[in-house]
Design a protein around this motif. Sequence first.
Motif, short mmCIF file in Angstrom:
data_model
loop_
_atom_site.label_atom_id
_atom_site.label_comp_id
_atom_site.label_asym_id
_atom_site.label_seq_id
_atom_site.Cartn_x
_atom_site.Cartn_y
_atom_site.Cartn_z
N TRP A 210 37.26 38.14 34.72
CA TRP A 210 37.35 39.47 34.11
C TRP A 210 38.79 39.96 34.13
O TRP A 210 39.29 40.49 33.15
N GLU A 211 39.47 39.77 35.25
CA GLU A 211 40.87 40.18 35.34
C GLU A 211 41.73 39.43 34.32
O GLU A 211 42.58 40.03 33.66
N ASP A 212 41.50 38.14 34.17
CA ASP A 212 42.22 37.35 33.16
C ASP A 212 41.95 37.88 31.76
O ASP A 212 42.86 37.98 30.93
N VAL B 243 40.99 40.97 30.84
CA VAL B 243 41.63 42.27 30.67
C VAL B 243 43.14 42.11 30.52
O VAL B 243 43.76 42.75 29.67
N ASP B 244 43.74 41.25 31.32
CA ASP B 244 45.18 40.99 31.21
C ASP B 244 45.55 40.45 29.84
O ASP B 244 46.57 40.81 29.27
N ALA B 245 44.70 39.59 29.28
CA ALA B 245 44.97 39.01 27.96
C ALA B 245 44.90 40.07 26.86
O ALA B 245 45.58 39.95 25.84
N ARG C 173 45.94 43.12 27.17
CA ARG C 173 47.11 44.00 27.27
C ARG C 173 48.22 43.49 26.49
O ARG C 173 48.78 42.86 26.03
#
Length: 47
Positions: free
Chosen positions: A39-41, A43-45, A47
Motif C-alpha cells: 500500500w505504501e509503495d 501511494v508513493d507511486a 505522488r
Amino acid sequence: MNNCVETTPLGSGPLAGLLAVRDSKDTAGPAVLFSPAAWEDFVDALR
C-alpha cells in the motif's frame, strides 16, 4: 472528481496485518487487500 476510497487495517484472524481498501460510495462492495508495504509503495507511486 468525486472518487473516494477508505482503508482499514485488519487486526485479527487469518488476514491480520493486511490493509483493506474499498470504494467509500459502495460500502457493500468488495475490498482489495494489500500488505502495508505494498500500500505504501502504491501511494508513493501516485505522488
